[in-house]
Write a protein that holds these residues in place. Structure first.
Motif, PDB file in Angstrom:
ATOM      1  N   VAL A  67       0.825  -1.496   0.039  1.00 24.65           N
ATOM      2  CA  VAL A  67      -0.174  -0.112   0.039  1.00 24.65           C
ATOM      3  C   VAL A  67       0.807   0.890  -0.207  1.00 24.65           C
ATOM      4  N   GLU A  68       0.996   2.188  -1.121  1.00 28.49           N
ATOM      5  CA  GLU A  68       1.301   3.643  -1.276  1.00 28.49           C
ATOM      6  C   GLU A  68       1.236   4.062   0.509  1.00 28.49           C
ATOM      7  N   LEU A  69       1.687   5.196   1.162  1.00 32.44           N
ATOM      8  CA  LEU A  69       1.395   5.637   2.398  1.00 32.44           C
ATOM      9  C   LEU A  69       0.647   7.128   2.039  1.00 32.44           C
ATOM     10  N   ALA A  70       0.585   7.298   0.864  1.00 30.81           N
ATOM     11  CA  ALA A  70      -0.012   8.730   0.584  1.00 30.81           C
ATOM     12  C   ALA A  70      -1.496   8.046  -0.195  1.00 30.81           C
ATOM     13  N   GLU A  71      -1.723   6.585  -0.411  1.00 29.57           N
ATOM     14  CA  GLU A  71      -2.929   6.208  -0.227  1.00 29.57           C
ATOM     15  C   GLU A  71      -3.726   5.982   0.932  1.00 29.57           C
ATOM     16  N   LEU A  72      -3.395   5.851   1.997  1.00 36.76           N
ATOM     17  CA  LEU A  72      -3.920   5.966   3.163  1.00 36.76           C
ATOM     18  C   LEU A  72      -4.312   7.601   4.226  1.00 36.76           C
ATOM     19  N   ALA A  74      -5.147  10.361   6.143  1.00 36.33           N
ATOM     20  CA  ALA A  74      -4.221  11.725   7.005  1.00 36.33           C
ATOM     21  C   ALA A  74      -3.184  10.477   8.345  1.00 36.33           C
ATOM     22  N   ASP A  75      -5.016  10.596   9.281  1.00 32.87           N
ATOM     23  CA  ASP A  75      -5.463  10.007  11.070  1.00 32.87           C
ATOM     24  C   ASP A  75      -3.886   8.850  11.050  1.00 32.87           C
ATOM     25  N   LYS A  79       0.466   7.706  11.960  1.00 36.07           N
ATOM     26  CA  LYS A  79       1.337   6.563  13.311  1.00 36.07           C
ATOM     27  C   LYS A  79       2.091   6.038  12.936  1.00 36.07           C
ATOM     28  N   LEU A  80       2.299   6.028  11.427  1.00 38.01           N
ATOM     29  CA  LEU A  80       3.367   4.861  10.808  1.00 38.01           C
ATOM     30  C   LEU A  80       4.475   5.157  10.229  1.00 38.01           C
TER      31      LEU A  80
END
Length: 170
Positions: A67-72, A74-75, A79-80
């Motif tokens: 999973v691309e970090l940018a797809e998650l 923001a909240d 935390k990641l």
């Protein structure tokens, strides 16, 4: 009926008789699943009745995914770690035979249980599913999956939610 979930055995399980509402999912099981298993691209698991162990009531596939970090959202992303890609587990396909209503939820619970158990061996932030159509998308969202990124049919369930579900049914 007593159900059992097991890896697809193409010599024993009757793939030809499987009929879901989605022809692409039927064809995948009948023509592609064995090849993907041999190439280690996807693991296919089937649901059978112990009284008729060759009849496939439903199936699902699991694969590693990123999973691309940018797809998650923001909240969650805050935390990641700032890795550009994070590990996940993909439910690539999930289908039930039309004759076995209610099997979809059982298949999903088994897939999530298996995905959670795998986190002890290989990390996974979430379970991702790519819904084939609106019916599948409603199914996943009904079970708590959330939108992932801009792709309208890609959804995810954080592994923390998977863990809670597994503990509640186990």
């Amino acid at each position: 009926m007593a159900f059992r979930f097991e890896p697809l055995d193409t010599a024993r399980h009757n793939r030809a008789a499987f009929q879901s509402a989605v022809e692409a999912l039927n064809l995948y099981l009948q023509q592609q699943a064995r090849k993907d298993m041999e190439r280690h691209l996807a693991a296919t698991f089937v649901m059978v009745d112990e009284a008729a162990p060759t009849v496939i009531l439903g199936y699902y596939t699991l694969s590693n995914y990123t999973v691309e970090l940018a797809e998650l959202p923001a909240d969650l992303a805050r935390k990641l770690p700032r890795y550009p890609r994070l590990p996940a587990t993909l439910i690539g396909r999930l289908a039930r035979d039309d004759r076995f209503r209610g099997a979809g939820a059982l298949l999903l619970v088994d897939a999530l249980t298996r995905a959670y158990a795998q986190t002890k061996v290989s990390g996974s932030l979430a379970v991702v599913a790519e819904a084939k159509d609106e019916t599948a998308l409603r199914f996943y969202k009904k079970h708590g999956f959330l939108q992932l990124g801009a792709e309208p049919n890609r959804v995810y369930l954080p592994m923390g939610s998977v863990e809670q579900l597994v503990r509640s049914v186990g």
